[in-house]
Every structure is written in structure tokens, then in C-alpha cells.
Design an enzyme around this catalytic site. Structure first.
Site, short mmCIF file in Angstrom:
data_model
loop_
_atom_site.label_atom_id
_atom_site.label_comp_id
_atom_site.label_asym_id
_atom_site.label_seq_id
_atom_site.Cartn_x
_atom_site.Cartn_y
_atom_site.Cartn_z
N HIS A 125 -10.64 -17.96 55.41
CA HIS A 125 -10.03 -18.51 56.79
C HIS A 125 -8.62 -18.13 56.97
O HIS A 125 -8.09 -18.25 58.10
CB HIS A 125 -9.81 -20.08 56.43
CG HIS A 125 -11.08 -20.82 56.38
ND1 HIS A 125 -12.03 -20.96 57.11
CD2 HIS A 125 -11.28 -21.70 55.35
CE1 HIS A 125 -13.25 -21.52 57.04
NE2 HIS A 125 -12.83 -22.10 55.92
N ASP A 162 -20.78 -19.09 52.86
CA ASP A 162 -19.76 -20.19 52.68
C ASP A 162 -20.42 -21.08 54.00
O ASP A 162 -20.96 -20.72 55.04
CB ASP A 162 -18.31 -19.92 53.18
CG ASP A 162 -17.65 -20.86 52.60
OD1 ASP A 162 -16.87 -21.08 51.49
OD2 ASP A 162 -17.38 -22.05 53.36
N HIS A 164 -18.68 -22.86 55.63
CA HIS A 164 -17.87 -22.67 56.87
C HIS A 164 -17.56 -21.44 57.27
O HIS A 164 -17.49 -20.45 56.49
CB HIS A 164 -16.17 -23.32 56.21
CG HIS A 164 -16.22 -24.65 55.56
ND1 HIS A 164 -16.08 -24.82 54.06
CD2 HIS A 164 -16.24 -25.98 56.25
CE1 HIS A 164 -16.09 -25.99 54.06
NE2 HIS A 164 -15.98 -26.60 55.04
N ASP A 246 -20.32 -24.01 49.05
CA ASP A 246 -20.24 -25.44 49.54
C ASP A 246 -21.19 -25.56 50.67
O ASP A 246 -21.59 -26.45 51.15
CB ASP A 246 -19.03 -25.43 50.24
CG ASP A 246 -18.53 -24.25 50.88
OD1 ASP A 246 -19.03 -23.50 51.15
OD2 ASP A 246 -17.14 -24.30 51.19
#
Length: 309
Positions: A125, A162, A164, A246
Site C-alpha cells: 500500500h 492479497d 487488498h 488475507d
């Protein structure tokens, strides 16, 4: 030719406060998984501190210094609503980026075939000059630029599974024709980026968003239809995996329903491409994964697959 595990105890000293999902226990759970007899032949080494010059291939020097300066002497410093720094954060971030560059060194010089970097904080991120989403330096991006600058890797592919979207990695390489970024992730979900229409300046960004509730069959279809053929066609000299776990069905920060076998399958598929295109060279860096038991089991499945190479 073997698989190398890279970690460092300094990564346990990064602490964002009681109850935060990105916590030191994540690495402790992973460490316990690697105590299994399955991993007796796994090579292991410590993550060095990254050279500031290596991080500066991605992030501006004044940003790096601002992160250093924000490190508290005690307590926590809030960076955003999700991300904080403790006294051990900057050192841990240096080790995470350094573990990623060391993994590239070992893989590109053929000392090992593949490497898994079990460090924290994660990185995908982190944008050029913005820390966010538990991330400070973009470890996968630092690894990619290191591979190009030091070893002359003409093309690097980063594949991110991931839950995200790796907005930072996409942002950093948006106009770089030599680095491909490909991602499966849940949408709509944090951070709100990652639509199919986001393709980069050179059509080298590939997003394959999934919906809440999607399971392994949908994930595998997205990989086989949208991502794996594009990675193969890109013919990378190095593959980097942003290995977030995740998307597991038990993870509290996502709504996908993947299981350990799905991560192992994706790993083997990327290994097949690496074998064809870049002598098997794969560097995998840990991103998310917040249910401790599922994280440990998923990492074990991922690294077991890497060791089969």
C-alpha cells in the site's frame, strides 16, 4: 538449488498497539509453522538493513527521512487512522526492504532458486511518498528496482494475491513499461483501487477483481484467464510475489473464501512460468494475513510449493 527463508527478529519490535491486526504475533505464528519437519531442509538467513540508496530507487529521499524522523522515542506516532509507528518501526521497515533486496541478490546470483521474505511491516500500500494501510516502504517495488538496477533484469513481473489491492505498487509502476503489476483482490474493498480499467500507461497493469464471497474456483479462473497468460507473455526475468494471505476464508479483514490449497496452486502456476521464462527465479514477500492459524498454514503451503521447484 533450494528455497531460502529470510526474516529478522527486529521485525517483532514494530508494534502498532493493542488490538491492531498487523501485530508481531503474525511472525511468531509463521515461525512456529517453520519448526515443522517439512522445513528441515529450508535454507534460512537474516534480513539485512536495506541500503537507503536501494529504497531511494522507489521512494524520494525526503520521504525516507520523514519516516525516520517520525519514529517515536516511546509510545506510538499515528501516521493515519490505520497505521502507527513505534520505536522499533523504522528498523523493522529497513529489515523488510532489506530482506526483499537480499532475496533478489540470492535468487539472481543463482545461490537459491526462490526466496520467501517473512518480515513486517508489509509494503504494497505504500505509494511513492505516502505511507498507508500498515505500510511504509514498498518492499516488492524496492525488490523490483533492485533487480533491474543491480542485475540488469529487463522485465520484472509482480503478482499480488492479497485480498487488498496493492495501490502503492500500481502507483509506483503506472508508467514503467519494464515492470508488470498483476493483482487479484476483493472489490469493493480497501483501498478502493484496482478496477479492470486501471491498465497503466503501457498496458502493463492487470487487475482481476473478485467479489465478496468468491472462493477458490473464481480465484483460479481469474488467475488462469486474466493474469497467468499475461505474465507469461511479458516474459519476465524475475517474478516477485506480493504474498498476502488475507483472502483466506477465516481472515477478519477480507470477505473472500480461499483456502491453503488455493495459495499453493497459485504458487505452482507462477513457478511454471518462472521455469519457462526466468530459470525459476521467484522472490516472495509477505504482505497481509491476519488470522494467525490460517496465516501460518497458508504460508506453510506457499513455501512448501516453492520448495518443490
Amino acid at each position: 538449488m533450494t528455497t531460502l527463508l529470510i526474516s529478522h527478529p527486529a521485525c517483532l519490535a514494530h508494534d502498532m498497539g493493542e488490538g491492531h491486526p498487523e501485530r508481531p504475533d503474525r511472525l511468531r505464528a509463521i515461525d512456529r509453522a517453520f519448526e515443522s519437519e517439512t522445513f528441515q531442509t529450508l535454507a534460512r538467513d537474516s534480513a539485512p538493513r536495506a541500503e537507503i540508496s536501494a529504497i531511494a530507487r522507489v521512494h524520494p529521499l525526503d520521504y525516507i527521512e520523514a519516516i525516520r524522523a517520525a519514529t517515536p522515542k516511546q509510545g506510538l506516532t499515528a501516521i493515519d487512522q490505520d497505521t502507527s509507528m513505534s520505536p522499533g518501526t523504522f528498523e523493522a521497515a529497513l529489515r523488510s526492504a532489506g530482506g526483499a533486496t537480499f532475496a533478489v541478490d540470492e535468487v539472481m546470483t543463482r545461490k537459491v532458486r526462490s526466496a520467501f521474505v517473512a518480515t513486517r511491516p508489509p509494503g504494497h500500500h505504500a505509494e511513492l511518498a505516502t505511507p498507508m494501510g500498515f505500510c511504509f516502504f514498498n518492499n516488492a517495488a524496492v525488490a523490483a528496482r533492485h533487480g533491474r538496477a543491480i542485475y540488469g533484469a529487463e522485465r520484472v513481473a509482480i503478482v499480488d494475491f492479497d485480498v487488498h489491492h496493492g495501490n502503492g505498487t500500481q502507483h509506483i509502476f503506472w508508467d514503467d513499461p519494464n515492470v508488470m503489476y498483476a493483482s487479484t483482490h476483493e472489490m469493493p474493498h480497501y483501498p478502493g483501487t484496482g478496477s479492470v480499467s486501471e491498465r497503466g500507461e503501457h498496458d502493463q497493469i492487470v487487475n482481476a477483481p473478485l467479489r465478496a464471497g468468491d472462493a477458490g474456483d473464481t480465484f483460479r479462473e481469474a488467475m488462469e484467464v486474466a493474469i497467468l497468460p499475461r505474465v507469461d507473455d511479458f516474459a519476465p526475468d524475475l517474478i516477485i510475489i506480493s504474498a498476502g494471505f488475507d483472502a483466506h476464508r477465516r481472515d477478519p479483514l477480507g470477505n473472500l473464501n480461499l483456502v491453503e490449497a488455493d495459495f499453493a496452486w497459485a504458487t505452482r502456476k507462477l513457478m511454471e512460468i518462472a521455469e519457462r521464462r526466468c530459470a525459476g527465479r521467484i522472490v516472495s514477500v509477505l504482505e497481509g494475513g491476519y488470522h494467525l492459524d490460517s496465516l501460518a498454514r497458508s504460508v506453510a503451503a506457499h513455501v512448501t510449493a516453492l520448495m518443490e521447484g
